[in-house]
Design an enzyme around this catalytic site. Structure first.
Site, PDB file in Angstrom:
ATOM      1  N   ASP A 158      23.186 108.246 -27.178  1.00 45.73           N
ATOM      2  CA  ASP A 158      21.875 108.874 -27.017  1.00 45.73           C
ATOM      3  C   ASP A 158      20.868 107.976 -26.297  1.00 45.73           C
ATOM      4  OD1 ASP A 158      21.724 107.092 -29.100  1.00 45.73           O
ATOM      5  OD2 ASP A 158      20.614 108.416 -30.451  1.00 45.73           O
ATOM      6  N   GLU A 189      24.983  92.412 -32.642  1.00 40.57           N
ATOM      7  CA  GLU A 189      24.892  91.834 -31.300  1.00 40.57           C
ATOM      8  C   GLU A 189      25.170  90.333 -31.345  1.00 40.57           C
ATOM      9  OE1 GLU A 189      22.110  95.400 -31.422  1.00 40.57           O
ATOM     10  OE2 GLU A 189      22.618  93.714 -32.727  1.00 40.57           O
TER      11      GLU A 189
END
Length: 289
Positions: free
Chosen positions: A150, A235
């Protein structure tokens, strides 16, 4: 030379010029067309885009919007991993219709008390596939990019990541409570990060804000995401295998341009037909949305 002969010569020259001009003006103009097909260009490294996805009402809409962008990217291989026990017909049929080069995988998320992060199992499965794929092919050049279904991506971000030597990074818009979350660059080197959400993270950047040279995943076979780290640290978990803050390569004009945005599709508010005083006569249950 008699005046009449001179006049005839000028007339002949004028007629010749007229014919030449008429010939060129009547020809269709040459047009240089750039195909929008997902062509393979031999000198460009492949971008492996890894996208976890899960079943929801806006899933097909999000995947459609993303695929329209990816159709314009040369040498792109889309690895779509469903959070499901089995592959769904919706995603299976959708991918076939895109015309993109893709790999369709699936694995169900395992609940964990340690982490609520999404996409861990899906990204790790994609990395397993990637290592196996790279081991079998001769040209291993490529870039790995973790892409939410998205988010919003400008084409320029894909051009930037093809410049990567090891790990490249760039700003991300609308994320972490900020207009833009970005590395701070001084004299071509990253000296800090402009982030307010958990700024103590080893790498306070969004998943959409970096890409990794694909060959590094062969050199680091144990590199993967983990359920043992808290939310927001995925991350940092993957980047720690390949780079340090000082070694990160600032792209997008020294991290001054935004080419990707951490957009989120709002959960649709759908009225339950059973609660309507006058429900619709025709059911839409047979329509794939």
């Amino acid at each position: 030379m008699p005046f009449v002969n001179i006049k005839k010569q000028y007339l002949a020259i004028g007629m010749l010029i007229f014919v030449i001009l008429f010939f060129f003006n009547s020809k269709p103009a040459f047009q240089c067309q750039i195909s929008t097909d997902n062509q393979v260009v031999s000198y460009l490294p492949i971008i492996y885009g890894i996208t976890p996805t899960y079943t929801r009402l806006a899933q097909k809409a999000d995947l459609t919007r993303l695929s329209q962008t990816l159709m314009l990217v040369k040498n792109f291989h889309w690895i779509v991993v469903e959070d499901a026990e089995t592959k769904t017909d919706l995603v299976k049929n959708f991918l076939k219709e895109t015309g993109l080069k893709y790999t369709h995988l699936n694995v169900k998320t395992h609940s964990s008390k340690h982490s609520t992060a999404s996409g861990v199992e899906q990204r790790n499965l994609a990395l397993d596939w990637l290592r196996d794929h790279l081991a079998k092919i001769e040209d291993k050049r490529g870039v790995v990019y973790f892409m939410d279904d998205d988010n919003t991506y400008a084409l320029k971000v894909f051009d930037e990541m093809r410049k990567i030597n090891k790990v490249g990074t760039w700003p991300v818009g609308i994320v972490g409570g900020m207009r833009v979350e970005m590395p701070v660059v001084t004299d071509g080197k990253i000296t800090g990060f402009n982030a307010v959400w958990k700024p103590f993270r080893p790498f306070p950047i969004d998943m959409a804000g970096f890409a990794i040279n694909a060959t590094l995943f062969l050199e680091k076979p144990d590199a993967k995401f983990s359920r043992k780290v808290q939310s927001g640290f995925q991350e940092s978990e993957i980047l720690k295998y390949f780079t340090t803050k000082d070694e990160l390569e600032p792209l997008a004009e020294n991290c001054t341009k935004v080419y990707v945005w951490h957009t989120r599709t709002q959960k649709p508010s759908i009225i339950n037909p059973k609660k309507l005083k006058h429900p619709p006569v025709i059911s839409d249950a047979h329509i794939e949305v």
